[in-house]
Design a protein around this motif. Structure first.
Motif, PDB file in Angstrom:
ATOM      1  N   GLU A 178     -21.859  24.969 -88.011  1.00 16.61           N
ATOM      2  CA  GLU A 178     -22.267  24.415 -86.715  1.00 16.61           C
ATOM      3  C   GLU A 178     -23.745  24.708 -86.508  1.00 16.61           C
ATOM      4  OE1 GLU A 178     -21.433  24.942 -81.995  1.00 16.61           O
ATOM      5  OE2 GLU A 178     -19.741  25.283 -83.334  1.00 16.61           O
ATOM      6  N   GLU A 179     -24.491  23.652 -86.188  1.00 14.28           N
ATOM      7  CA  GLU A 179     -25.932  23.802 -86.001  1.00 14.28           C
ATOM      8  C   GLU A 179     -26.362  23.775 -84.545  1.00 14.28           C
ATOM      9  OE1 GLU A 179     -27.756  22.158 -90.158  1.00 14.28           O
ATOM     10  OE2 GLU A 179     -27.676  20.757 -88.491  1.00 14.28           O
ATOM     11  N   GLY A 180     -25.498  23.321 -83.664  1.00 13.59           N
ATOM     12  CA  GLY A 180     -25.890  23.301 -82.270  1.00 13.59           C
ATOM     13  C   GLY A 180     -25.092  22.291 -81.476  1.00 13.59           C
ATOM     14  N   VAL A 181     -25.523  22.110 -80.235  1.00 10.90           N
ATOM     15  CA  VAL A 181     -24.854  21.199 -79.312  1.00 10.90           C
ATOM     16  C   VAL A 181     -25.881  20.213 -78.770  1.00 10.90           C
ATOM     17  CG1 VAL A 181     -23.594  21.005 -77.131  1.00 10.90           C
ATOM     18  CG2 VAL A 181     -23.122  22.921 -78.670  1.00 10.90           C
ATOM     19  N   ALA A 182     -25.572  18.932 -78.903  1.00  8.71           N
ATOM     20  CA  ALA A 182     -26.386  17.882 -78.287  1.00  8.71           C
ATOM     21  C   ALA A 182     -25.755  17.578 -76.934  1.00  8.71           C
ATOM     22  CB  ALA A 182     -26.427  16.650 -79.179  1.00  8.71           C
ATOM     23  N   ARG A 183     -26.434  17.947 -75.866  1.00  6.69           N
ATOM     24  CA  ARG A 183     -25.866  17.838 -74.525  1.00  6.69           C
ATOM     25  C   ARG A 183     -25.824  16.389 -74.055  1.00  6.69           C
ATOM     26  NH1 ARG A 183     -28.908  20.202 -70.636  1.00  6.69           N
ATOM     27  NH2 ARG A 183     -30.740  19.747 -71.873  1.00  6.69           N
ATOM     28  N   GLY A 184     -24.666  15.987 -73.523  1.00  5.18           N
ATOM     29  CA  GLY A 184     -24.505  14.671 -72.920  1.00  5.18           C
ATOM     30  C   GLY A 184     -24.967  13.525 -73.788  1.00  5.18           C
ATOM     31  N   SER A 185     -24.652  13.563 -75.093  1.00  7.03           N
ATOM     32  CA  SER A 185     -25.251  12.578 -75.992  1.00  7.03           C
ATOM     33  C   SER A 185     -24.363  11.387 -76.329  1.00  7.03           C
ATOM     34  CB  SER A 185     -25.707  13.253 -77.280  1.00  7.03           C
ATOM     35  OG  SER A 185     -24.610  13.708 -78.026  1.00  7.03           O
ATOM     36  N   VAL A 186     -23.058  11.468 -76.065  1.00  5.02           N
ATOM     37  CA  VAL A 186     -22.166  10.353 -76.384  1.00  5.02           C
ATOM     38  C   VAL A 186     -21.269  10.084 -75.182  1.00  5.02           C
ATOM     39  CG1 VAL A 186     -20.293   9.549 -77.887  1.00  5.02           C
ATOM     40  CG2 VAL A 186     -22.222  10.809 -78.865  1.00  5.02           C
ATOM     41  N   ARG A 187     -21.135   8.812 -74.859  1.00  3.74           N
ATOM     42  CA  ARG A 187     -20.320   8.432 -73.697  1.00  3.74           C
ATOM     43  C   ARG A 187     -18.932   8.012 -74.153  1.00  3.74           C
ATOM     44  NH1 ARG A 187     -20.197   3.789 -70.172  1.00  3.74           N
ATOM     45  NH2 ARG A 187     -21.609   2.782 -71.634  1.00  3.74           N
ATOM     46  N   HIS A 188     -17.945   8.659 -73.586  1.00  9.44           N
ATOM     47  CA  HIS A 188     -16.539   8.329 -73.806  1.00  9.44           C
ATOM     48  C   HIS A 188     -16.001   7.700 -72.519  1.00  9.44           C
ATOM     49  CE1 HIS A 188     -15.680  10.393 -77.684  1.00  9.44           C
ATOM     50  NE2 HIS A 188     -16.778  11.049 -77.361  1.00  9.44           N
ATOM     51  N   SER A 189     -14.740   7.302 -72.559  1.00  9.36           N
ATOM     52  CA  SER A 189     -14.160   6.633 -71.387  1.00  9.36           C
ATOM     53  C   SER A 189     -14.139   7.538 -70.159  1.00  9.36           C
ATOM     54  CB  SER A 189     -12.746   6.140 -71.699  1.00  9.36           C
ATOM     55  OG  SER A 189     -11.916   7.232 -72.045  1.00  9.36           O
ATOM     56  N   ASP A 190     -14.166   8.848 -70.359  1.00 11.83           N
ATOM     57  CA  ASP A 190     -14.162   9.781 -69.226  1.00 11.83           C
ATOM     58  C   ASP A 190     -15.549  10.330 -68.897  1.00 11.83           C
ATOM     59  OD1 ASP A 190     -14.387  11.291 -71.524  1.00 11.83           O
ATOM     60  OD2 ASP A 190     -12.933  12.813 -70.907  1.00 11.83           O
ATOM     61  N   GLY A 191     -16.590   9.755 -69.480  1.00 11.25           N
ATOM     62  CA  GLY A 191     -17.954  10.177 -69.155  1.00 11.25           C
ATOM     63  C   GLY A 191     -18.700  10.692 -70.379  1.00 11.25           C
ATOM     64  N   TRP A 192     -19.837  11.327 -70.105  1.00 11.37           N
ATOM     65  CA  TRP A 192     -20.708  11.831 -71.155  1.00 11.37           C
ATOM     66  C   TRP A 192     -20.127  13.093 -71.759  1.00 11.37           C
ATOM     67  CZ3 TRP A 192     -24.366   8.869 -73.035  1.00 11.37           C
ATOM     68  CH2 TRP A 192     -24.858   7.843 -72.236  1.00 11.37           C
ATOM     69  N   HIS A 193     -20.193  13.189 -73.096  1.00 15.67           N
ATOM     70  CA  HIS A 193     -19.700  14.362 -73.807  1.00 15.67           C
ATOM     71  C   HIS A 193     -20.834  15.071 -74.532  1.00 15.67           C
ATOM     72  CE1 HIS A 193     -15.117  13.870 -74.106  1.00 15.67           C
ATOM     73  NE2 HIS A 193     -15.536  13.041 -73.167  1.00 15.67           N
ATOM     74  N   ASP A 194     -20.770  16.395 -74.495  1.00 17.68           N
ATOM     75  CA  ASP A 194     -21.609  17.199 -75.371  1.00 17.68           C
ATOM     76  C   ASP A 194     -21.023  17.091 -76.770  1.00 17.68           C
ATOM     77  OD1 ASP A 194     -22.906  17.988 -73.058  1.00 17.68           O
ATOM     78  OD2 ASP A 194     -22.054  20.008 -73.041  1.00 17.68           O
ATOM     79  N   MET A 195     -21.892  17.112 -77.767  1.00 19.73           N
ATOM     80  CA  MET A 195     -21.439  16.938 -79.147  1.00 19.73           C
ATOM     81  C   MET A 195     -21.850  18.143 -79.988  1.00 19.73           C
ATOM     82  SD  MET A 195     -19.942  13.973 -79.007  1.00 19.73           S
ATOM     83  CE  MET A 195     -19.805  13.278 -80.653  1.00 19.73           C
ATOM     84  N   HIS A 196     -20.871  18.699 -80.723  1.00 27.95           N
ATOM     85  CA  HIS A 196     -21.179  19.712 -81.734  1.00 27.95           C
ATOM     86  C   HIS A 196     -21.769  19.008 -82.942  1.00 27.95           C
ATOM     87  CE1 HIS A 196     -18.110  23.029 -80.499  1.00 27.95           C
ATOM     88  NE2 HIS A 196     -19.296  23.228 -79.968  1.00 27.95           N
ATOM     89  N   LEU A 197     -22.831  19.562 -83.479  1.00 27.40           N
ATOM     90  CA  LEU A 197     -23.417  19.074 -84.719  1.00 27.40           C
ATOM     91  C   LEU A 197     -23.111  20.084 -85.809  1.00 27.40           C
ATOM     92  CD1 LEU A 197     -25.226  17.140 -86.356  1.00 27.40           C
ATOM     93  CD2 LEU A 197     -27.185  18.503 -85.596  1.00 27.40           C
TER      94      LEU A 197
END
Length: 195
Positions: A166-185
């Motif tokens: 795991e290299e980090g978290v991209a905050r609010g980078s992908v939108r799902h049906s329930d809103g913006w999701h933080d993504m683990h990279l």
């Protein structure tokens, strides 16, 4: 504008060869998608979990056929590749693939999904490891990355089991049906050691 460094991989590195069939273990392999896989793909995209994490659905057989047919062109364009994860009877159990291939940087993103009946058996980990081995040893890639929603614990476990740090978290980078999701990279380098 000219690059000041040579591309890590020359154009044609993938397209000059046919997309390979990759053995995973007895009874499990990766192979290119075929037109006759369209019904299995459509059924897979009826799964609520696949829809949730991949933010897509298929509304008809034509869409499924277009999905399976697209991969030949993407392989030859050297932008993406996708393999069907198949059992001993050559039935698709899921998908594993390379997205956003950059030959200049010798890098790609990974994607994967499994049909519900194939989950919980370690098949996705085995398929991901087989594709990773081929990507580093045969395709010559330097870096593979994957990202998943921080809410997708199963995907995080898979990435960790396959040796993707795991290299980090991209905050609010992908939108799902329930809103913006933080993504683990997560990522793995060819130099990280044996697979």
């Amino acid at each position: 504008m000219p690059l000041l460094v040579a591309p890590a991989l020359p154009a044609g590195s993938l397209a000059a060869q046919e997309q390979p069939h990759l053995p995973v273990r007895p009874g499990l392999a990766l192979r290119p998608w075929r037109d006759d896989d369209a019904p299995a793909v459509r059924a897979a995209f009826d799964c609520p979990r696949i829809q949730r994490w991949h933010v897509r659905r298929m509304d008809g057989d034509d869409e499924a056929r277009a999905w399976t047919a697209q991969w030949v062109g993407r392989w030859h364009d050297e932008t993406s590749a996708s393999w069907a994860i198949v059992d001993a009877d050559d039935r698709p159990l899921g998908q594993v693939g390379l997205r956003g291939v950059l030959l200049v940087e010798a890098s790609a993103q990974l994607s994967y999904w499994l049909v519900p009946a194939a989950r919980g058996q370690g098949l996705a980990t085995e398929a991901l490891l087989a594709l990773t081995r081929w990507s580093f040893t045969r395709a010559g890639l330097h870096r593979l990355a994957l990202e998943h929603s921080t809410a997708n614990a199963a995907s995080c476990r898979l990435a960790t089991r396959a040796g993707f740090a795991e290299e980090g978290v991209a905050r609010g980078s992908v939108r799902h049906s329930d809103g913006w999701h933080d993504m683990h990279l997560h990522a793995r380098l060819r130099t990280d050691g044996p697979i």
